[in-house]
Design a protein around this motif. Structure first.
Motif, PDB file in Angstrom:
ATOM      1  N   ARG A   1       0.842  -1.206   0.000  1.00 39.91           N
ATOM      2  CA  ARG A   1       0.000   0.000   0.000  1.00 39.91           C
ATOM      3  C   ARG A   1       0.876   1.253   0.000  1.00 39.91           C
ATOM      4  N   GLY A   2       1.998   1.203   0.737  1.00 42.81           N
ATOM      5  CA  GLY A   2       2.918   2.339   0.783  1.00 42.81           C
ATOM      6  C   GLY A   2       3.479   2.625  -0.602  1.00 42.81           C
ATOM      7  N   ARG A   3       3.965   1.580  -1.261  1.00 44.57           N
ATOM      8  CA  ARG A   3       4.544   1.744  -2.595  1.00 44.57           C
ATOM      9  C   ARG A   3       3.510   2.298  -3.569  1.00 44.57           C
ATOM     10  N   GLN A   4       2.300   1.749  -3.499  1.00 47.51           N
ATOM     11  CA  GLN A   4       1.234   2.225  -4.406  1.00 47.51           C
ATOM     12  C   GLN A   4       1.006   3.718  -4.242  1.00 47.51           C
ATOM     13  N   SER A   5       1.220   4.233  -2.993  1.00 42.33           N
ATOM     14  CA  SER A   5       0.928   5.649  -2.744  1.00 42.33           C
ATOM     15  C   SER A   5       2.171   6.522  -2.798  1.00 42.33           C
ATOM     16  N   GLY A   6       3.304   5.976  -3.205  1.00 42.29           N
ATOM     17  CA  GLY A   6       4.499   6.802  -3.394  1.00 42.29           C
ATOM     18  C   GLY A   6       5.427   6.917  -2.199  1.00 42.29           C
TER      19      GLY A   6
END
Ligand code: HAM
Length: 454
Positions: free
Chosen positions: A51-56
């Motif tokens: 989820r962190g990666r998806q949001s940058g």
């Protein structure tokens, strides 16, 4: 060889007893995370990273210890964490150092130290780390615990607050525990609003001081806002009559809060507004939120956070660093996963056990085991001095579906015996065909391959 000396003299026996090496245990409030806990922890980390990666977001690790001032100034000297719960020690040179009780202050210190204000803003960082608080241990409250933490630094925009709350809710959904939890949100207003409101609370409680609990009497001196979330029933009655934050909000705070709520609605994040929610750390302004256990309320919140536009300057930044962030307690999240019986996909199982007898067979066995591992198969064996029967028993205990059996004869004839552990049936395979056969039995889809480029 002489016999070991065993005395029958009672005094000497007691002395020998005393010399028995001490059996150690974890310190109070500290705990081991055992393999079964890691099945849950791995799932949590996966969702956080995903989820962190998806949001940058990108990952940061700050040191486990910081100069005490980072927390003392950052979190506020009157907070429970700073005044009662820090693990502080003196270095050999007399400097005070503290084990980190939370992630935010260290991350802000790092942002300033590494000149991250020159990067494109906002800077989005996440961490998954152990934290330390000298709290009174009980269920869900430990002296060493873990937090996953998200921080967005360098931008003031209500859409950030809403997006991060949304993302943290998504993680709890990924983990299958959102039905047990509720999001509570509130606003503390800008720092000026917060100050004015704090003064009003002080005035209100001043002549009612003797009716407050001992804790709240102290809070009246140090941090009157904290009286609002007192659990004491008499305090609660007084709190219900106390001035309300909403009457002190200025236009900017009100607009900001309304925007956060409307974005949350747009993103379909369920939340409850809670005027008493103040959070336990001093650095917050505007939006604050917590995620509560639906059945326990504010006790043992699984996570929380908020906006902290003033912390950067408190920690020495020449320019303000508007920021928003949150942290979740891994052990508390794991507790909910356990209680709701979440099944974790366990990929740690042994697929092939390699059993051997004799030195030559052992050499071959460890080669086979390592080559199977390179192919992505979980292979264990080629170790110990047990009999074949004991090794097969071990294969059974490790739930290995297949065993390769090698003795001196098999090595000489370049064959192996392949045993189906469930059926107890076995057959000979030529060594040159062994890997192909194992591969088709294990199934390509079950291979554990990982390349650094992934
Ligand atoms: P916090 O509310 O102090 O916020 O802690 C966040 C979470 O850490 C809690 O909700 C809880 O799940 C977990 N936690 C705290 N203390 C313990 C403990 N003794 N044992 C087990 N779990 C615990 C912060 O730490 C802020 N830094 C959050 C934040 C990030 N605000 C802005 N950015």
């Amino acid at each position: 060889m002489s016999e070991p000396f065993v005395s029958n003299d009672p005094a000497t026996k007691a002395d020998q007893e005393k010399e028995k090496p001490k059996k150690f245990q974890t310190l109070r409030g500290f705990q081991d995370l055992l393999p079964a806990d890691h099945d849950l922890y791995t799932l949590i980390k996966k969702s956080v990273r995903h989820r962190g990666r998806q949001s940058g977001f990108r990952r940061i690790t700050t040191p486990t210890m910081e100069e005490t001032g980072v927390f003392e100034r950052g979190l506020g000297e009157s907070t429970d964490v700073v005044s009662k719960e820090m693990f502080t020690m003196e270095s050999r040179s007399g400097k005070l150092m503290t084990l980190k009780p939370e992630a935010t202050a260290g991350i802000v210190r790092a942002y300033i130290e590494h000149g991250m204000q020159t990067l494109p803003q906002p800077v989005q960082l996440y961490s998954i780390e152990p934290q330390f608080r000298y709290d009174r241990p009980q269920k869900g409250r430990y002296r060493q615990f873990h937090q996953y933490d998200f921080e967005v630094l360098g931008e003031r925009d209500p859409s950030i607050d809403a997006q991060i709350i949304h993302m943290s809710w998504k993680i709890l959904q990924d983990l299958g525990i959102e039905d047990r939890l509720d999001i509570q949100i509130n606003t503390l207003g800008t720092p000026i609003v917060r100050k004015k409101y704090t003064e009003a609370l002080k005035d209100f409680f001043y002549d009612k001081k003797q009716h407050l609990s001992a804790d709240s009497q102290k809070r009246l001196e140090t941090n009157p806002l904290r009286i609002l979330d007192s659990k004491d029933e008499d305090d609660q009655i007084l709190v219900s009559m106390a001035p309300k934050m909403k009457d002190f909000m200025d236009e900017e705070s009100t607009k900001f809060y309304e925007a956060v709520k409307s974005y949350l609605k747009e993103l379909k994040v369920p939340f409850y507004e809670n005027e008493s929610l103040v959070r336990g750390l001093d650095y917050y302004c505007d939006t604050v939120f917590e995620v509560w256990d639906r059945s326990l309320g504010s006790q043992n919140a699984v996570g929380g956070g908020g906006r902290y536009d003033g912390l950067g300057t408190v920690l020495g930044s020449p320019n303000p660093i508007p920021a928003f962030g949150c942290a979740f307690g891994v052990e508390r999240v794991m507790g909910h996963m356990k209680d709701s019986g979440i099944e974790t996909p366990n990929k740690d199982g042994v697929q092939v056990f390699v059993a051997q007898l004799g030195e030559e067979a052992k050499k071959k066995a460890i080669k086979i085991a390592t080559e199977l591992r390179d192919m992505g198969i979980h292979a264990v064996g080629g170790m110990g001095k047990s009999s074949m029967k004991a090794q097969l028993k071990m294969a059974d205990k490790r739930n290995a579906p297949w065993a390769i059996i090698l003795g001196e004869v098999e090595v000489r004839e370049e064959i192996a015996i392949l045993r189906n552990m469930k059926l107890g049936k076995q057959h000979k395979v030529e060594m040159k065909d062994l890997y192909k056969e194992i591969l088709s039995l294990v199934g390509k889809e079950n291979l554990d391959t990982y390349s650094l480029g992934e």
